[in-house]
Design a protein around this motif. Structure first.
Motif, mmCIF file in Angstrom:
data_model
loop_
_atom_site.group_PDB
_atom_site.id
_atom_site.type_symbol
_atom_site.label_atom_id
_atom_site.label_comp_id
_atom_site.label_asym_id
_atom_site.label_seq_id
_atom_site.Cartn_x
_atom_site.Cartn_y
_atom_site.Cartn_z
ATOM 1 N N THR A 142 0.636 -1.155 -0.037
ATOM 2 C CA THR A 142 0.017 0.005 -0.138
ATOM 3 C C THR A 142 0.992 1.232 -0.194
ATOM 4 N N TRP A 143 1.905 1.270 0.775
ATOM 5 C CA TRP A 143 2.904 2.464 0.611
ATOM 6 C C TRP A 143 3.546 2.654 -0.651
ATOM 7 N N LEU A 144 4.121 1.558 -1.108
ATOM 8 C CA LEU A 144 4.784 1.796 -2.339
ATOM 9 C C LEU A 144 4.237 1.940 -3.660
ATOM 10 N N VAL A 145 3.345 0.898 -3.773
ATOM 11 C CA VAL A 145 2.633 0.617 -5.075
ATOM 12 C C VAL A 145 1.552 1.795 -5.233
ATOM 13 N N TRP A 146 0.623 1.971 -4.220
ATOM 14 C CA TRP A 146 -0.114 3.022 -4.230
ATOM 15 C C TRP A 146 0.450 4.387 -4.350
ATOM 16 N N GLY A 147 1.586 4.601 -3.891
ATOM 17 C CA GLY A 147 2.286 5.902 -3.980
ATOM 18 C C GLY A 147 2.807 6.228 -5.727
ATOM 19 N N SER A 148 2.929 5.161 -6.253
ATOM 20 C CA SER A 148 3.122 5.187 -7.943
ATOM 21 C C SER A 148 1.908 5.121 -8.609
ATOM 22 N N THR A 149 0.758 4.761 -8.283
ATOM 23 C CA THR A 149 -0.513 4.649 -8.991
ATOM 24 C C THR A 149 -1.020 5.938 -9.677
ATOM 25 N N TYR A 150 -0.557 7.232 -8.906
ATOM 26 C CA TYR A 150 -1.284 8.438 -9.262
ATOM 27 C C TYR A 150 -0.561 8.735 -10.493
ATOM 28 N N LEU A 151 0.567 8.555 -10.686
ATOM 29 C CA LEU A 151 1.456 8.714 -11.949
ATOM 30 C C LEU A 151 0.693 7.883 -13.034
ATOM 31 N N ALA A 152 0.637 6.531 -12.811
ATOM 32 C CA ALA A 152 0.038 5.775 -13.882
ATOM 33 C C ALA A 152 -1.285 6.106 -13.939
ATOM 34 N N ILE A 153 -2.203 6.464 -13.225
ATOM 35 C CA ILE A 153 -3.708 7.138 -13.688
ATOM 36 C C ILE A 153 -3.645 8.172 -14.489
ATOM 37 N N LYS A 154 -2.717 9.048 -14.367
ATOM 38 C CA LYS A 154 -2.360 10.264 -15.403
ATOM 39 C C LYS A 154 -2.025 9.736 -16.594
ATOM 40 N N TYR A 155 -0.999 8.734 -16.827
ATOM 41 C CA TYR A 155 -0.794 8.183 -18.038
ATOM 42 C C TYR A 155 -2.066 7.588 -18.527
ATOM 43 N N ALA A 156 -2.787 6.754 -17.741
ATOM 44 C CA ALA A 156 -3.935 5.977 -18.399
ATOM 45 C C ALA A 156 -5.070 6.876 -18.883
ATOM 46 N N LEU A 157 -4.908 8.239 -18.420
ATOM 47 C CA LEU A 157 -6.142 9.201 -18.760
ATOM 48 C C LEU A 157 -5.723 9.592 -20.197
ATOM 49 N N LEU A 158 -4.501 9.441 -20.810
ATOM 50 C CA LEU A 158 -4.255 9.904 -22.040
ATOM 51 C C LEU A 158 -5.213 9.219 -23.155
ATOM 52 N N SER A 159 -5.610 8.041 -22.888
ATOM 53 C CA SER A 159 -6.598 7.305 -23.711
ATOM 54 C C SER A 159 -7.866 6.883 -23.065
ATOM 55 N N PHE A 160 -7.982 6.441 -21.927
ATOM 56 C CA PHE A 160 -8.849 6.136 -21.142
ATOM 57 C C PHE A 160 -9.293 7.122 -20.043
ATOM 58 N N PRO A 161 -10.809 7.456 -20.402
ATOM 59 C CA PRO A 161 -11.622 8.538 -19.396
ATOM 60 C C PRO A 161 -11.503 7.737 -18.159
ATOM 61 N N PRO A 162 -11.768 8.613 -16.991
ATOM 62 C CA PRO A 162 -11.601 8.090 -15.559
ATOM 63 C C PRO A 162 -12.583 7.263 -15.239
ATOM 64 N N PHE A 163 -13.770 7.268 -15.367
ATOM 65 C CA PHE A 163 -14.813 6.106 -14.852
ATOM 66 C C PHE A 163 -14.544 4.908 -15.758
ATOM 67 N N PHE A 164 -14.351 5.089 -17.216
ATOM 68 C CA PHE A 164 -14.064 3.751 -18.099
ATOM 69 C C PHE A 164 -12.691 3.080 -17.678
ATOM 70 N N GLN A 165 -11.677 4.037 -17.172
ATOM 71 C CA GLN A 165 -10.340 3.355 -16.895
ATOM 72 C C GLN A 165 -10.538 2.706 -15.528
ATOM 73 N N MET A 166 -11.227 3.163 -14.603
ATOM 74 C CA MET A 166 -11.255 2.542 -13.418
ATOM 75 C C MET A 166 -12.450 1.188 -13.372
ATOM 76 N N GLY A 167 -13.218 1.380 -14.225
ATOM 77 C CA GLY A 167 -14.340 0.260 -13.988
ATOM 78 C C GLY A 167 -13.688 -0.924 -15.105
ATOM 79 N N THR A 168 -13.011 -0.688 -16.060
ATOM 80 C CA THR A 168 -12.403 -1.888 -16.756
ATOM 81 C C THR A 168 -11.221 -2.479 -15.770
ATOM 82 N N ARG A 169 -10.644 -1.554 -15.242
ATOM 83 C CA ARG A 169 -9.396 -1.997 -14.485
ATOM 84 C C ARG A 169 -9.951 -3.034 -13.320
ATOM 85 N N PHE A 170 -11.025 -2.796 -12.638
ATOM 86 C CA PHE A 170 -11.390 -3.426 -11.582
ATOM 87 C C PHE A 170 -12.301 -4.815 -11.936
#
Length: 303
Positions: free
Chosen positions: A25-53
């Protein structure tokens, strides 16, 4: 007399499992904010999170069924839907929406209030944080506030509302899953929650008219896979284990560490400079984490 590894006391009163979950939770989640930013380049927020989970939940459930794990009961599916809607629909969905218009520094700073919100909600159940845990929460919040000083945060009103909703929804869902709405035992509960939360997020994506960019950018695809494997399958499951076996303050201690990780990633990847004051803030944040970890030795699991 020889001392074996099995007889050595756990570090800070923590089992190896809890130490591994904290690291995730400390290390991986600390890096996910950057990953979310990159994923938003092609995948909008709800779609990105929905398909991910949905992807992560389906993979985990198939694996568990192959091992013979029974499916959740009707009541456990109901609990997974409620907690998944709050933690993933509101919490993770709100975070992704916020990152479309709010600087990542603001998002990470807001996350520092999670331990306080969770502690306040737990008061409704008669659970009061101990002195050391309270001190750790206070010191950690001070450290995160120090960390964000001097940075130029620009945010839209709807972005700030989104991150506020995300924090409150995630906190309520965390407490409910720990106190009154138990999920199916073990990883099956986590899988059912991810599936339910993913379906809710896809409903939000459809309602808001989201459409992904096609073909997606390679950076977005790589970020999406990172979020599925590390952010969902590893870190999210680790967080749920912490909720079940550790104190609320310790389970939410990632809120203090994640800003530090985000800052270090900014230095390593974006070449950002860090002032002496910011490094001092890091020291304060880590002091709060040490207090939270130390408080675990004086509490029973689930408190």
């Amino acid at each position: 007399m020889t001392t074996t590894i099995a007889t050595r006391p756990p570090v800070f009163g923590l089992s190896p499992l809890l130490i591994a979950c904290l690291a995730a939770t400390w290390l991986v989640w600390g890096s996910t904010y950057l990953a979310i930013k990159y994923a938003l380049l092609s995948f909008p927020p709800f779609f990105q999170m929905g398909t991910r989970f949905i992807a992560a939940g389906a993979l985990l459930m198939v694996w568990l069924r192959w091992r013979g794990t029974p499916m959740p009961t009707r009541a456990e599916w109901r609990n997974a839907l409620i907690c998944g809607t709050l933690m993933l629909g509101g919490g993770m969905g709100g975070t992704a929406v916020a990152e479309t218009s709010v600087g990542s520094g603001v998002v990470v700073a807001f996350i520092a209030v999670l331990p306080l919100i969770i502690a306040l909600i737990n008061l409704c159940y008669g659970v009061k944080p101990g002195r050391m845990e309270s001190a750790g929460i206070a010191v950690g919040v001070v450290g995160v506030l120090m960390l964000t000083q001097g940075a130029s945060f620009q945010a839209s009103t709807h972005g700030l509302i989104a991150v506020t909703v995300a924090c409150v929804s995630w906190s309520i869902g965390s407490v409910l899953s720990q106190r009154t709405l138990p999920l199916a035992p073990g990883a099956m509960g986590f899988a059912s929650e991810m599936l339910c939360g993913g379906v809710v997020l896809m409903g939000l994506a459809a309602a808001s008219g989201e459409t992904p960019v096609w073909p997606p950018q390679p950076e977005a695809v790589a970020a999406w896979f990172y979020l599925v494997v590390f952010g969902s399958l590893i870190a999210f499951n680790a967080y749920m284990v912490l909720l079940a076996q550790a104190s609320a303050g310790l389970a939410s201690s990632y809120a203090f560490v994640n800003p530090v990780i985000a800052m270090l990633l900014g230095v390593a990847i974006a070449g950002e400079s860090v002032t002496g004051f910011e490094w001092a803030a890091v020291a304060v944040v880590l002091a709060g984490v040490v207090l939270l970890v130390g408080s675990r030795a004086k509490q029973t699991p689930g408190q």
